[in-house]
Design an enzyme around this catalytic site. Structure first.
Site, PDB file in Angstrom:
ATOM      1  N   HIS A 159       5.096  -4.550  -0.594  1.00 31.98           N
ATOM      2  CA  HIS A 159       6.418  -5.279  -0.234  1.00 31.98           C
ATOM      3  C   HIS A 159       6.703  -4.793   1.056  1.00 31.98           C
ATOM      4  CE1 HIS A 159       6.895  -6.877  -4.520  1.00 31.98           C
ATOM      5  NE2 HIS A 159       7.169  -5.666  -4.786  1.00 31.98           N
ATOM      6  N   ASP A 284       1.460  -4.201 -13.715  1.00 34.26           N
ATOM      7  CA  ASP A 284       2.864  -4.592 -14.216  1.00 34.26           C
ATOM      8  C   ASP A 284       2.840  -5.923 -14.969  1.00 34.26           C
ATOM      9  OD1 ASP A 284       2.563  -5.270 -11.642  1.00 34.26           O
ATOM     10  OD2 ASP A 284       4.471  -4.319 -10.904  1.00 34.26           O
ATOM     11  N   TYR A 323       4.005   0.181 -14.591  1.00 32.30           N
ATOM     12  CA  TYR A 323       5.378   1.334 -14.835  1.00 32.30           C
ATOM     13  C   TYR A 323       5.420   1.693 -16.316  1.00 32.30           C
ATOM     14  CZ  TYR A 323       6.187  -0.342 -10.047  1.00 32.30           C
ATOM     15  OH  TYR A 323       5.859  -0.872  -8.942  1.00 32.30           O
TER      16      TYR A 323
HETATM   17  C1  OKP Z   1       7.239  -2.932  -6.856  1.00 34.31           C
HETATM   18  B1  OKP Z   1       5.645  -3.283  -7.094  1.00 34.31           B
HETATM   19  C2  OKP Z   1      13.727  -2.635 -10.883  1.00 34.31           C
HETATM   20  C3  OKP Z   1      13.424  -4.047 -10.460  1.00 34.31           C
HETATM   21  C4  OKP Z   1      13.816  -4.293  -8.954  1.00 34.31           C
HETATM   22  C5  OKP Z   1      12.100  -3.685  -7.426  1.00 34.31           C
HETATM   23  C6  OKP Z   1      10.599  -3.742  -8.109  1.00 34.31           C
HETATM   24  C7  OKP Z   1       9.576  -3.403  -7.141  1.00 34.31           C
HETATM   25  C8  OKP Z   1       8.417  -3.437  -7.705  1.00 34.31           C
HETATM   26  N1  OKP Z   1      14.797  -1.965 -10.247  1.00 34.31           N
HETATM   27  N2  OKP Z   1      13.020  -3.250  -8.212  1.00 34.31           N
HETATM   28  O1  OKP Z   1       5.443  -4.852  -6.800  1.00 34.31           O
HETATM   29  O2  OKP Z   1       5.364  -3.219  -8.541  1.00 34.31           O
HETATM   30 ZN    ZN Z   2       5.182  -4.858  -9.056  1.00 32.58          ZN
END
Ligand code: OKP
Ligand code: ZN
Length: 341
Positions: A159, A284, A323
């Site tokens: 990101h 994930d 996660y």
């Molecule tokens: C990072 B990666 C939980 C939902 C929003 C952003 C998620 C980031 C994911 N608070 N937070 O791509 O696994």
């Molecule tokens: Zn992710």
């Protein structure tokens, strides 16, 4: 499969994440890397080495210099301003606003943030640099003639855009690694992002470049983070036109639909003529991930590794998300098994 891992990921141990209206303990936490490391060793991947001490030269080709300076100084600026809590962005340049960089640290952090979910703390930058070094060391391992490496990157990177952090990411490890492979002489490289979330940072970095193909399979951004990028009609621009592919998919997506998208992405990578794949691996997509909505099983991750390996290209896997549940380690190990099969 060489595994590259740094203990320095532990320097990133934030206490807060703004999530659904509350400050919660971050999903992206040190236990993730510990669990993944234990599981890959358990699965027989015991060639684990620390990263080489790379500087920021390669990172400066995919991130703006002012952004990297910001990352390196934001914590001390926050403390100097007298703030007691973690550094959280809460005000952002949006439509019809100036892109001038504020001198005020609250303005500055907002300027460089794409989300408020990622609190910055003492040590976050040092951990992000160590994570980047894992990816760079993996790229060098491929350049030395090897076909497989796993950079156990933490914090993740996909990101992180040219001058943006957020979504738990600071430096785009996969992008830095792809750049390193290019600098080592690979004419064309692909970044294949199989994390549940769209790789908005990676897309941003390479969107106008014709030398790096980017493909991302993810939860449809009309329903899922990062919300503002990742649609199927984003195909690249200028020199990069036709070198970005997005596969947004709905809630409940299973291996059948997901693997068809992966096969299409891989055929795009072959047609493009990539000499290596940087695999942005988030697990994930797993059916019990706490913040995502796909339905892949642990067995599917073996299939995933096999399908990626069928492209016949060297693969540098960089850890992204995944996660909460104990299976994150098994699922990563399963991908590595599939890649080696
Ligand atoms: C990072 B990666 C939980 C939902 C929003 C952003 C998620 C980031 C994911 N608070 N937070 O791509 O696994
Ligand atoms: Zn992710």
């Amino acid at each position: 499969m060489r595994v590259i891992y740094s203990e320095d990921h532990k320097l990133r141990d934030a206490k807060t994440e703004l999530h659904d209206g509350q400050l919660v303990t971050p999903f992206e936490a040190p236990f993730r890397a510990e669990w993944i490391l234990a599981a890959v060793k358990e699965a027989g991947f015991t060639d684990v080495v620390p990263p080489e001490t790379h500087g920021l030269e390669t990172a400066r080709k995919v991130h703006g210099p002012a952004y990297l300076d910001f990352l390196g100084t934001v914590w001390e600026r926050w403390v100097a301003a007298g703030y007691k809590g973690e550094a959280i962005a809460n005000s952002f340049p949006v439509r019809r606003t100036s892109q001038r960089v504020p001198e005020n640290i609250v303005g500055m952090i907002g300027h460089y943030a794409n989300a408020a979910d990622t609190s910055i703390t003492k040590g976050s930058y040092e951990a992000a640099v160590a994570s980047m070094r894992c990816a760079l060391t993996g790229a060098d391992w491929l350049h030395a003639g090897n076909r497989l490496a796993f950079a156990l990157c933490r914090p993740p990177g996909h990101h992180a855009g040219f001058d943006l952090f957020g979504g738990y990411c600071f430096i785009n490890n996969a992008a830095v690694a792809a750049q390193r492979l290019r600098d080592h002489g690979a004419k064309k490289v692909a970044v294949l992002d199989v994390d549940f979330h769209h790789g908005n940072g990676t897309q941003d970095i390479f969107y106008r470049r014709g030398d790096v193909f980017t493909a991302s399979l993810h939860g449809d951004p009309i329903h899922a983070f990062p919300y503002f990028l990742g649609h199927a009609d984003e195909e690249g621009e200028g020199e990069g036109l036709g070198t970005n592919r997005n596969y947004p998919m709905p809630r409940g997506t299973t291996w059948e639909q997901w693997s068809a998208a992966l096969a299409d992405a891989l055929s795009g990578i072959k047609d493009f003529g990539a000499e290596a794949i940087v695999l942005s691996l988030g697990v994930d997509t797993f059916e019990r991930d706490p913040i995502s909505f796909f339905k892949l099983t642990s067995e599917d991750f073996i299939r995933m590794g096999k399908l990626v390996a069928s492209a016949g290209l060297p693969v540098l896997t960089c850890m992204e998300g995944g996660y909460g549940v104990p299976e994150i380690g098994l699922n990563v190990a399963n991908v590595l098994k599939g890649l080696e099969a």
